[in-house]
Motif scaffolding. Sequence first.
Motif: not given
Length: 264
Positions: A56-74
């Motif tokens: 929530a706080d590190a990986l998904i925001p960083a992937l968003g900065r790389m232009g990746m998404g939407p990211v699924g987390a399950f």
Amino acid sequence: MQRRQFLAASLATSALALTREAVAQNTASTTREFYQIRKYTLESGPQTKLAGTYFADALIPALGRMGMGPVGAFSADFGPETPIYYLVIPGSSVEALVEVDLHLAEDAGFLKAADAFWSAPGASPSFQRVESSLLAAFAGWPKLTPPPSSATKAKRIFQMRTYESPSYRDHVNKVEMFHKGEFDIFKAAGFHSVFYGDMLIGPRMPCLTYMLSMDRLEELNSKWDAFRDNPDWKKLSSDPRYSFEPTVSNITNLILSPLPSSQI
């Protein structure tokens, strides 16, 4: 650069060959995605909380900065072992996905937010193991499509299924079946299709993986009954091109719930 181009071309060759007809049907502006699926094996207790915070706080925001998404987390509700967390990371290229961790290590904001997970001591690790696989989106379903309920964080359940085939010929035929009608049959049965991917690098190949969603787990059996009873499915599955022998030798079937950080 030539080596990178060769790697990307080689990895994509099988998926491209499987779906030439569907490629021809797509518009020229439609570009297929690639997916990295990560499986985090955890221990109950601090590791699950730490991993959830890390996503929530590190990986998904960083992937968003790389232009990746939407990211699924399950999290896995039903599967061979728990607790297990899964990430589905879409990317525009093979190169972008295989270099994710290299770029994360260069992101100061990520490293600060990720420190508790990223730098956990060996005596108290933040996870047990991480396994990754790389897939190419089917040409006939080139983009990941979150269900409408993802936008509002409403209740939703996901089913992720992997089909292993006994031969590459049967694998090609199974992928073809999706393009010959299975997408529409899933829709008619009431499922929302999230993604369909052909495994390029990963275990138990040749295989494919796809994800469906629904509002409640109680809908699962009735939707699959509707799928099996659909006359279009009966016609497709009895076609001699596909029915001369089983095209699928083993199925891995997971029921997943989205973590609070999931964008899917």
